[in-house]
Design an enzyme around this catalytic site. Sequence first.
Site, short mmCIF file in Angstrom:
data_model
loop_
_atom_site.label_atom_id
_atom_site.label_comp_id
_atom_site.label_asym_id
_atom_site.label_seq_id
_atom_site.Cartn_x
_atom_site.Cartn_y
_atom_site.Cartn_z
N ASP A 245 1.27 -1.68 0.08
CA ASP A 245 -0.23 -0.05 -0.07
C ASP A 245 0.96 1.61 -0.16
OD1 ASP A 245 1.05 -0.61 2.82
OD2 ASP A 245 -1.25 -0.05 3.66
N PHE A 246 1.85 0.94 0.62
CA PHE A 246 2.68 2.12 0.56
C PHE A 246 3.54 2.74 -0.33
CE2 PHE A 246 6.81 3.94 1.70
CZ PHE A 246 7.06 5.30 2.21
#
Length: 406
Positions: A245-246
């Site tokens: 996600d990052f």
Amino acid sequence: MLDLLTLRLKYPMIYTVYGFAIFFFVFWCGIWIVHLIALFYGKYRLHRKVKPLSTDEPYPGVSILKPLMGTDPHLVSNLETFFTMTYPMYEILFCVEDEKDPAVDVVNALIAKYPKTPSRVFLGGSTVGVNPKINNINKAYEASSYDLILISDSGIRMKEDTLLDMVTHLTETTGIVHQMPFTSDRNGFAAILEKVYFGTAQSRMYLGADFLGVNCHTGMSTLMRKPVLEERGGLKMFGCYLAEDFFIAKAFLDKGWKTAISSQPALQNSGICDVNSFQARLTRWAKLRVAMLPIVIFFEPLSECMVIGACAAWAASLLFRWEPLVFYLIHVLVWFLCDWMLLSIVQNGSLPFKRFDFIIGWLFRECSGPYLFLLALCHPEIKWRNRVFKLTWGGIAQEVKPRIKC
């Protein structure tokens, strides 16, 4: 001037000590600015009335990817909320790695119950990296029909207008809209602890980061533009990371797109709710942050109430001759009151527990936070379900004794 230079050469330790004191006090002031940003921005941003999209343009279609593994007491009710949303055009793509997984029967029963909602089941997954989530949903991603992709974890519960709320925040310059992590109302001390953490420490940093434009993307419920992912080679290109996600958000930001949080927080409603499991999640997330951004080794502990309070009390006693114990107690009290107000804002209503329960949960969370971070540093390997991973600097993951071999 000569006397100052002589003093500095003669007593270098004094300047070092005062330098640390100034740093701690300035950092403490910065943390309080984050508190104020979270309170005011949270009041402005969260739980706003959903405005329908313009009638001049059709609603964009959304492909919802639901990675599943196993069942829990809340799985049926959580998944059912995706079939009852009022958004006019979407499909649900369920992803199950093992065809014998009991989640398959749950999904098939819901598909039969709601035949008007377009939905499909993808079995087997694919091996495109070490990330189990990416491996599980990649087939569904490649078969998705729409240009908007919503990746939603199995424990997420939706309201009827949640998807509409997320889509309305997807402006022409916004590439990702994600929900700020929060929890549904549940019973028990573990549920109180989860709500206190996500509604205070997590929300404070999340709201502050979103206001300042810092990457705070959490992928438990996130809407994104598929064409932008395709420019990077698709979802499979992020399979080498555990914190996909990052790095997905970073790829969007590097391309000039903005990210934003929706007004409705993500309602986590997993059937597994106990203190040990919750603390294991916090420790795993800390390990990921350390691997992605090693600077947090120093700065993250200082964001904890008890740690920065002690450092600031010492600094204030040295710089201003203030009484350190009184300073520390006032610091903790004001921090506590700010957290109570922030949790009330995120909850958007009365809390499902008594104030005494909040006090106990808050003290437990604040006192255990530094310990969990230290535990993450001492044991860097990451356990995720039945797999073990180790991370290199930069966040790239390697599986220890891989379960699936290419």
